[in-house]
Design a protein around this motif. Sequence first.
Motif, PDB file in Angstrom:
ATOM      1  N   THR A  38       0.815  -1.132  -0.088  1.00  0.00           N
ATOM      2  CA  THR A  38      -0.301  -0.301  -0.579  1.00  0.00           C
ATOM      3  C   THR A  38       1.211   1.366   0.139  1.00  0.00           C
ATOM      4  OG1 THR A  38       0.039   0.306   2.811  1.00  0.00           O
ATOM      5  CG2 THR A  38      -1.652  -1.314   1.606  1.00  0.00           C
ATOM      6  N   VAL A  39       0.641   2.646  -0.446  1.00  0.00           N
ATOM      7  CA  VAL A  39       1.090   3.569  -0.293  1.00  0.00           C
ATOM      8  C   VAL A  39       1.510   4.151   0.813  1.00  0.00           C
ATOM      9  CG1 VAL A  39       0.751   6.397  -0.332  1.00  0.00           C
ATOM     10  CG2 VAL A  39      -0.032   4.291  -2.324  1.00  0.00           C
ATOM     11  N   ARG A  40       0.585   3.724   1.999  1.00  0.00           N
ATOM     12  CA  ARG A  40       1.069   4.018   3.237  1.00  0.00           C
ATOM     13  C   ARG A  40       2.202   3.004   3.555  1.00  0.00           C
ATOM     14  NH1 ARG A  40      -3.305   7.157   7.051  1.00  0.00           N
ATOM     15  NH2 ARG A  40      -4.540   7.934   4.883  1.00  0.00           N
ATOM     16  N   GLY A  41       1.641   1.779   3.317  1.00  0.00           N
ATOM     17  CA  GLY A  41       3.627   0.636   3.955  1.00  0.00           C
ATOM     18  C   GLY A  41       3.998   1.019   3.287  1.00  0.00           C
ATOM     19  N   ALA A  43       5.357   3.676   2.108  1.00  0.00           N
ATOM     20  CA  ALA A  43       5.511   4.568   2.815  1.00  0.00           C
ATOM     21  C   ALA A  43       6.582   4.783   4.234  1.00  0.00           C
ATOM     22  CB  ALA A  43       5.135   6.191   2.943  1.00  0.00           C
ATOM     23  N   GLU A  44       6.420   4.124   4.909  1.00  0.00           N
ATOM     24  CA  GLU A  44       6.476   3.807   6.250  1.00  0.00           C
ATOM     25  C   GLU A  44       8.104   3.073   5.966  1.00  0.00           C
ATOM     26  OE1 GLU A  44       3.913   2.107   8.809  1.00  0.00           O
ATOM     27  OE2 GLU A  44       2.191   3.820   8.979  1.00  0.00           O
ATOM     28  N   ALA A  49       7.411  10.353   2.948  1.00  0.00           N
ATOM     29  CA  ALA A  49       5.829  10.674   3.138  1.00  0.00           C
ATOM     30  C   ALA A  49       4.917   9.815   2.319  1.00  0.00           C
ATOM     31  CB  ALA A  49       5.740  12.803   2.482  1.00  0.00           C
ATOM     32  N   ALA A  50       3.619   9.733   2.822  1.00  0.00           N
ATOM     33  CA  ALA A  50       2.512   9.013   1.624  1.00  0.00           C
ATOM     34  C   ALA A  50       2.026   9.348   0.120  1.00  0.00           C
ATOM     35  CB  ALA A  50       1.586   8.851   2.535  1.00  0.00           C
ATOM     36  N   ASN A  51       2.827  11.085   0.683  1.00  0.00           N
ATOM     37  CA  ASN A  51       2.107  11.602  -0.584  1.00  0.00           C
ATOM     38  C   ASN A  51       3.571  11.382  -1.931  1.00  0.00           C
ATOM     39  OD1 ASN A  51       0.080  12.435  -0.439  1.00  0.00           O
ATOM     40  ND2 ASN A  51       0.816  14.924   0.669  1.00  0.00           N
TER      41      ASN A  51
END
Length: 121
Positions: A38-41, A43-44, A49-51
């Motif tokens: 996922t984008v958030r995954g 990014a972390e 940043a998620a963006n």
Amino acid sequence: MTLKIRIDDGAAPYEQVRAQISEQARGGALPVGYKLPTVRGLAEELGLAANTVAKAYRALEADGVIETRGRNGTFVASARDAASREAATAARTYAERAHRLGLTEEAALEAARDAVRAAYA
């Protein structure tokens, strides 16, 4: 999938993500149908940043490298299908423009053949 973001690289982090995923997908390291994080995954995982990751995913989707299937996730797309779709779109755009310019079908085809020959020479 292994990605490495280098702050001193000079390239923007989203471009590094885009380029590395694209290279791995086109090179076969990421097979067609591979489910991306996922984008958030991601990014972390990368400390971004998620963006930033979302921007890379949007660019990859626009290039036909990945496809988003709603809530099911984001997957590596078939490059062949993406290339065929993009070529068909370009051909359609060319044909419509040639018609608006008043070219005959024969003249439009000859111009296209010349352009293809020049590109593949």
